[in-house]
Scaffold this active site. Structure first.
Site, PDB file in Angstrom:
ATOM      1  N   TYR A 118      12.832  35.140 102.354  1.00 39.66           N
ATOM      2  CA  TYR A 118      13.009  34.501 103.423  1.00 39.66           C
ATOM      3  C   TYR A 118      13.171  35.037 104.691  1.00 39.66           C
ATOM      4  CZ  TYR A 118      15.106  30.835 106.731  1.00 39.66           C
ATOM      5  OH  TYR A 118      15.288  30.162 107.594  1.00 39.66           O
ATOM      6  N   GLU A 206       9.983  30.579 111.534  1.00 41.11           N
ATOM      7  CA  GLU A 206      10.712  30.570 110.207  1.00 41.11           C
ATOM      8  C   GLU A 206       9.349  30.865 109.291  1.00 41.11           C
ATOM      9  OE1 GLU A 206      13.958  27.941 107.885  1.00 41.11           O
ATOM     10  OE2 GLU A 206      11.989  26.918 108.250  1.00 41.11           O
TER      11      GLU A 206
END
Length: 397
Positions: A118, A206
């Protein structure tokens, strides 16, 4: 301004970030053509069909599917396009899918295992610095990781005066447990990602997941991108990416007429001049036992036409049970605002079916109150803040 995944990847690729390649399709036939083209260009045999909406959690909602042949590509595209996709980030009724991204399969077998990470770039407002947040737990809800295993989330703060330094990119790669070719690839990826964030005037990048492929390439498999509206004048090409179908239609209409409007979930509509006073007014409504239905700043002018437009926009929300108008007459005179409210009310006639409380304070406030009181309309006037709060409570009761 939020972007679709395919648009975010387009921006990333323009700054040298490796991304999972894909082609947008608006129907099943286009999806099959896109799959054939991808196979020719990338050699991929399988394809991923990904719903394009402004919301996360698409996979859990059934908006991301793997197709192992062209027949499945067609079937899945038909199934996904037009569906109302419900995810944790959509309204209860979901969002309609108007297009899909047909993407290459990047989870191919090779010399090493694939790994998912991530990574996001955003502003740490408390410190006034940009920050890269990253974790070894990619492909999962980062909120869940933060709650259950916070020690697996790392942050790297970046001094805006010098930007991202090489040792910081290396530290990120090290903390993710990479070595060899993958380590070098990750440092390049991080540097390119941060450059894209800065030069595109983004407020959020993101990537979940960032994938280490079986041959040690690092790429963005997904991309959630939010651009700063205030900087779009520098990026005309990005401004054209706005998909109004994904935005609240009332907010879109308000923006078109120059009103600062944000839709909320409450039952009391607000019409205020000035953002600070608007925030205080929402607090006032909460204290009176109501919930603000919107943030609406009419700005420095509040003539009859502008007030009428604001009323019509507020009343499009069926949850609104009352409207509180709170104007400070500094630049604009209160009596002119009051006359605008009276004229707007008369023009709209039976369209206004909820009580209206008007609090005017400032230049000619007493004259304004007389105008409201003598209008013969179902409008409650107030001068003091507390008086307005009491009237809101009264009409809601």
């Amino acid at each position: 301004m939020n972007l679709h995944e395919y648009q975010g990847k387009e921006i990333l690729a323009g700054f040298g970030v490796r991304v999972q390649r894909g082609i947008v399709a608006h129907n099943a036939q286009e999806a099959v053509s896109a799959a054939k083209q991808l196979t020719q260009e990338t050699g991929t045999g399988w394809h991923v069909i990904k719903a394009q909406i402004h919301a996360g959690g698409r996979g859990k909602g059934g908006g991301v599917k793997l197709a192992k042949d062209l027949k499945q590509v067609e079937e899945l595209a038909e199934q996904i396009i037009g569906m109302d996709l419900v995810t944790p980030q959509t309204p209860p009724e979901g969002k309609k899918v108007n297009q899909v991204l047909v993407a290459e399969d990047v989870y191919y077998p090779g010399d090493s295992e694939t790994s998912e990470f991530y990574m996001s770039v955003l502003l740490n407002r408390s410190k006034g610095r940009n920050m890269i947040m990253y974790s070894t737990e990619g492909g999962m809800d980062i909120e869940e990781v933060a709650e259950k295993t916070p020690h697996l989330i790392f942050t790297e703060e970046i001094d805006p005066a010098v930007g991202l330094l090489p040792f910081q990119a290396r530290r990120i790669a090290f903390n993710l447990g990479l070595g060899g070719t993958a380590f070098k690839e990750m440092t390049k990826f991080v540097s390119a990602l941060y450059t894209a964030y800065i030069k595109s005037d983004a407020s959020l990048f993101e990537i979940n997941p960032v994938l280490k492929t079986s041959d040690d390439k690092i790429m963005a498999v997904d991309a959630k991108v939010t651009l700063d509206d205030n900087a779009l004048f520098r990026h005309k090409d990005y401004a054209e990416m706005r998909d109004l179908r994904e935005e609240n239609p009332i907010e879109v209409e308000a923006k078109a007429v120059g009103l600062n409007y944000v839709d909320l979930d409450g039952n009391v509509g607000c019409m205020v001049n000035g953002a600070g006073l608007a925030m205080a007014t929402m607090d006032l409504i909460k204290q009176a036992g109501g919930e603000p239905a919107n943030f609406l700043d009419v700005g420095g002018t509040a003539d009859a036409k502008r007030v009428e437009t604001a009323f019509r926009i507020i009343l499009k929300d069926p949850n609104v049970k009352a409207i509180l108008v709170n104007i400070f007459g500094g630049i604009v005179r209160c009596d002119r605002v009051a006359q605008g409210i009276v004229d707007a009310y008369k023009n709209m006639g039976d369209a206004i079916k909820v009580p209206i409380i008007v609090r005017l304070q400032g230049t000619n406030a007493e004259i304004a109150k007389e105008l409201i009181d003598n209008s013969g309309l179902a409008v409650h006037s107030a001068v003091q803040f507390q008086e307005a709060a009491d009237k809101v409570k009264e009409v809601l009761g």
